[in-house]
Write an enzyme that holds these catalytic residues in place. Structure first.
Site, PDB file in Angstrom:
ATOM      1  N   LYS A  97      26.658  30.359 -12.407  1.00 13.53           N
ATOM      2  CA  LYS A  97      25.596  29.225 -12.253  1.00 13.53           C
ATOM      3  C   LYS A  97      24.386  30.063 -11.703  1.00 13.53           C
ATOM      4  O   LYS A  97      24.295  30.249 -10.603  1.00 13.53           O
ATOM      5  CB  LYS A  97      25.876  28.025 -11.521  1.00 13.53           C
ATOM      6  CG  LYS A  97      24.789  27.184 -11.376  1.00 13.53           C
ATOM      7  CD  LYS A  97      24.710  26.284 -10.636  1.00 13.53           C
ATOM      8  CE  LYS A  97      23.442  26.410  -9.588  1.00 13.53           C
ATOM      9  NZ  LYS A  97      22.140  26.379 -10.174  1.00 13.53           N
ATOM     10  N   GLY A 143      24.503  27.954   1.724  1.00  8.48           N
ATOM     11  CA  GLY A 143      25.746  28.593   1.987  1.00  8.48           C
ATOM     12  C   GLY A 143      26.908  27.918   2.943  1.00  8.48           C
ATOM     13  O   GLY A 143      27.799  28.032   2.623  1.00  8.48           O
ATOM     14  N   GLU A 175      14.053  32.197   8.262  1.00  6.27           N
ATOM     15  CA  GLU A 175      13.571  32.894   7.115  1.00  6.27           C
ATOM     16  C   GLU A 175      12.651  32.261   6.433  1.00  6.27           C
ATOM     17  O   GLU A 175      12.947  30.834   6.080  1.00  6.27           O
ATOM     18  CB  GLU A 175      15.118  33.331   6.240  1.00  6.27           C
ATOM     19  CG  GLU A 175      14.685  34.058   4.815  1.00  6.27           C
ATOM     20  CD  GLU A 175      15.827  34.264   3.974  1.00  6.27           C
ATOM     21  OE1 GLU A 175      16.638  33.376   3.572  1.00  6.27           O
ATOM     22  OE2 GLU A 175      16.031  35.384   4.000  1.00  6.27           O
ATOM     23  N   CYS A 184      15.919  38.782   0.668  1.00  5.47           N
ATOM     24  CA  CYS A 184      16.465  38.374   1.664  1.00  5.47           C
ATOM     25  C   CYS A 184      16.548  39.756   2.722  1.00  5.47           C
ATOM     26  O   CYS A 184      16.641  39.493   3.933  1.00  5.47           O
ATOM     27  CB  CYS A 184      18.045  38.156   1.232  1.00  5.47           C
ATOM     28  SG  CYS A 184      18.819  39.629   0.312  1.00  5.47           S
ATOM     29  N   GLU A 191      26.129  35.305   0.790  1.00  8.31           N
ATOM     30  CA  GLU A 191      25.145  36.074   1.482  1.00  8.31           C
ATOM     31  C   GLU A 191      23.834  35.122   1.524  1.00  8.31           C
ATOM     32  O   GLU A 191      23.439  34.693   0.404  1.00  8.31           O
ATOM     33  CB  GLU A 191      24.595  37.238   0.311  1.00  8.31           C
ATOM     34  CG  GLU A 191      24.078  38.585   1.092  1.00  8.31           C
ATOM     35  CD  GLU A 191      22.744  38.379   0.823  1.00  8.31           C
ATOM     36  OE1 GLU A 191      21.950  37.643   1.704  1.00  8.31           O
ATOM     37  OE2 GLU A 191      22.118  39.179   0.324  1.00  8.31           O
TER      38      GLU A 191
HETATM   39  P1  ADP Z   1      16.771  29.014  -2.721  1.00 10.08           P
HETATM   40  O1  ADP Z   1      16.006  27.995  -1.828  1.00 10.08           O
HETATM   41  O2  ADP Z   1      16.431  30.354  -2.639  1.00 10.08           O
HETATM   42  O3  ADP Z   1      16.541  28.342  -4.176  1.00 10.08           O
HETATM   43  P2  ADP Z   1      19.322  27.659  -2.623  1.00 10.08           P
HETATM   44  O4  ADP Z   1      20.517  28.078  -1.721  1.00 10.08           O
HETATM   45  O5  ADP Z   1      18.552  26.359  -2.718  1.00 10.08           O
HETATM   46  O6  ADP Z   1      18.143  28.795  -2.282  1.00 10.08           O
HETATM   47  O7  ADP Z   1      19.883  27.931  -4.176  1.00 10.08           O
HETATM   48  C1  ADP Z   1      20.651  29.112  -4.528  1.00 10.08           C
HETATM   49  C2  ADP Z   1      21.598  28.651  -5.651  1.00 10.08           C
HETATM   50  O8  ADP Z   1      22.606  27.697  -4.970  1.00 10.08           O
HETATM   51  C3  ADP Z   1      20.744  28.176  -6.463  1.00 10.08           C
HETATM   52  O9  ADP Z   1      21.595  28.568  -7.917  1.00 10.08           O
HETATM   53  C4  ADP Z   1      20.946  26.593  -6.566  1.00 10.08           C
HETATM   54  O10 ADP Z   1      21.003  25.957  -7.631  1.00 10.08           O
HETATM   55  C5  ADP Z   1      22.375  26.584  -5.701  1.00 10.08           C
HETATM   56  N1  ADP Z   1      22.509  25.435  -5.267  1.00 10.08           N
HETATM   57  C6  ADP Z   1      21.454  24.530  -4.360  1.00 10.08           C
HETATM   58  N2  ADP Z   1      22.213  23.678  -3.670  1.00 10.08           N
HETATM   59  C7  ADP Z   1      23.414  23.707  -4.065  1.00 10.08           C
HETATM   60  C8  ADP Z   1      24.804  22.869  -3.726  1.00 10.08           C
HETATM   61  N3  ADP Z   1      24.650  21.912  -2.859  1.00 10.08           N
HETATM   62  N4  ADP Z   1      25.767  23.224  -4.159  1.00 10.08           N
HETATM   63  C9  ADP Z   1      25.973  24.407  -4.869  1.00 10.08           C
HETATM   64  N5  ADP Z   1      24.895  25.208  -5.336  1.00 10.08           N
HETATM   65  C10 ADP Z   1      23.759  24.894  -4.863  1.00 10.08           C
END
Ligand code: ADP
Length: 494
Positions: free
Chosen positions: A185, A243, A393, A296, A261
């Site tokens: 995804k 995460g 960050e 990162c 990560e």
């Molecule tokens: P950023 O702020 O760098 O976009 P995120 O952690 O929000 O960081 O996003 C990183 C990835 O995690 C993206 O693919 C996002 O769609 C996905 N993501 C965001 N929220 C969730 C969640 N609750 N569960 C699983 N994946 C998520």
């Protein structure tokens, strides 16, 4: 090349790529895919849902169980992945254009990702595919006791938007090299290049259904993947907040093992025995402003000895002030917009918070509020370790400068955040460099004596993030081990 013409000719097609072909998403909701350079809409994208993920996982499970990939000789897997690396190079302009339009990366940088960075990593993992060797115990007689690595099965992968093509390869590269099937995804902000990579993987000879890509929102598709009971492992790169949600979702579902990560707040520690401050200033600016600071491993904390702190900061400010953001489709641009409006708001909030908390902006970047997410660099000094701009960050072009007088203080400041991804130490003192290499808590430590860069290892060696930066190794042979399970086989004697 006329990038604007090519951009206008892109035919957007963002939908699940499952079992070797595009399948319309089952979701009713959709959202706008926005070009951060202009804030205009590129296309509508389906939000995706749990049914899309169910379908992709079902296919990936079937393909794993039928052994079309996991039971292929590892050398054959390596050949196919190497062919994919070649195809990525051949299709670099398409991949680069998609990444530039969706997340604002300057086109030259995006071309470099597709031509060099992603293929180099993929070739490295391909090269390790037939080197996952177990060890055997020294047993006498006819008994045998040894380890074998086996692929984990169906690997779910969730990636962020900062290096769209590279992030996708970073996940599926080691997972596929180790013999798994994958459901990926990509970020909702930048899914197109991952889909293109899945198409190229088929062309390279990857069997259908071994690499499936399901675009959509984190809250729908990401959650469904993280909670899925039939996913054997989940590999995530993104924010610390997400995460931690991923860890909870693993615990709440099938306890799937994770590779996580979650970013960093890496220090650049500079001692006063380093003579070439120009070289240090170049490296500081390069590290903090690469990819508009959306990396990162960006070294966002400059920690310099007080004897050189002012002189160094002056050089850093003078270099950073020359970074004016420009149109990412212009080949001369080296610094583009931030990836999206959320990111611009986030950076703005941190900058305002830093000023309110009493930090001094020695360089105050401008922020364009509409028509493009352009934010130029900001540098703070007079910060203290408790400020959010120093601890958290930001993921944007913001540097915090601190100074120290003793080695102990330098180590304390370097270790003063919850993160532990990377660190750089500048010193010519051998004893000190060895002490700091051990005392600084980070997975990847660069010791530098001069402007000469370290060896280019092309992903051969690995590391593991420390503290809140996450856990699990991705690069090199260790990357393949992360995506494998280790069995201990014991045969009694006759
Ligand atoms: P950023 O702020 O760098 O976009 P995120 O952690 O929000 O960081 O996003 C990183 C990835 O995690 C993206 O693919 C996002 O769609 C996905 N993501 C965001 N929220 C969730 C969640 N609750 N569960 C699983 N994946 C998520």
């Amino acid at each position: 090349m006329n990038w604007k013409e090519s951009a206008a000719a892109v035919r957007w097609n963002i939908q699940p790529f499952i079992d070797g072909g595009y399948r319309p998403s089952k979701a009713a909701e959709s959202f706008d895919n926005i070009n951060p350079a202009t804030e205009s809409t590129l296309c509508r994208v389906s939000a995706g849902n749990a049914q899309d993920i169910d379908e992709a996982v079902r296919v990936a499970r079937g393909r794993f169980n039928d052994g079309c990939w996991s039971e292929l000789p590892s050398g054959r897997r390596a050949e196919i992945l190497t062919r994919l690396a070649d195809l990525i190079v051949q299709h670099k302009t398409e991949l680069a254009l998609l990444d530039t339009l969706e997340m604002g990366k300057p086109i030259q940088a995006a071309l470099n990702d597709a031509e060099n960075f992603a293929p180099m990593l993929l070739r490295s993992w391909a090269g390790f595919a037939d080197k996952l060797l177990g060890i055997s115990a020294p047993i006498t007689g006819s008994a045998l006791s040894f380890n074998v690595y086996e692929p984990r099965g169906v690997v779910g992968a969730i990636t962020p938007w900062n290096f769209p093509s590279v992030n996708a390869v970073y996940k599926f590269g080691p997972a596929l090299a180790a013999g798994n099937t994958v459901v990926l995804k990509p970020s909702e902000f930048s899914a197109s290049s991952a889909l293109k990579l899945a198409e190229l993987a088929l062309e390279a000879g990857l069997p259908e259904g071994v690499l499936n890509v399901v675009p959509g929102l984190g809250s729908t598709v990401g959650v469904a993947l993280a909670l899925h009971p039939d996913v054997d492992m989940l590999s995530f790169t993104g924010s610390t907040t997400t995460g931690r949600k991923i860890m909870e979702m693993s615990a709440r579902s099938n306890g799937k093992p994770l590779l996580v990560e979650c970013g960093g707040k890496s220090p650049q520690v500079v001692f006063d025995d380093v003579t070439d401050l120009d070289a240090v200033a170049d490296a500081v600016v390069e590290s903090v402003l690469w990819n508009q600071g959306q990396v990162c491993g960006a070294h966002t904390r400059l920690i310099a000895h007080q004897a050189i702190a002012d002189a160094l900061l002056e050089k850093v400010v003078s270099r950073a002030s020359r970074y004016a953001p420009g149109d990412p489709l212009d080949e001369r641009t080296t610094f583009g917009p931030l990836a999206n409006a959320n990111q611009r708001d986030r950076v703005k909030t941190y900058i305002n918070g830093g000023l309110k908390a009493g930090a001094r902006a020695v360089l105050r970047g401008s922020i364009q509020e509409s028509g493009g997410c352009y934010v130029s660099p900001t540098i703070f000094d007079r910060v203290d370790s408790q400020m959010a701009i120093v601890r958290e960050e930001i993921f944007g072009p913001v540097l915090c400068a601190q100074s120290f007088s003793t080695e102990e203080e330098a180590v304390r400041l370097a270790n003063g955040t919850e993160y532990g991804l990377a660190a750089t130490v500048w010193t010519r003192d051998m004893g000190r460099s060895k002490r700091l290499a051990r005392a600084v808590k980070a997975g990847h430590i660069l010791i530098r004596t001069s402007g000469k860069e370290g060896p280019e290892l092309g992903g051969m060696l690995s590391f593991e993030p420390q503290k809140a930066s996450g856990f699990g190794s991705e690069l090199g042979l260790r990357g393949l081990e992360s995506y494998s399970t280790l069995k201990w086989l014991n045969f009694n004697g006759n």
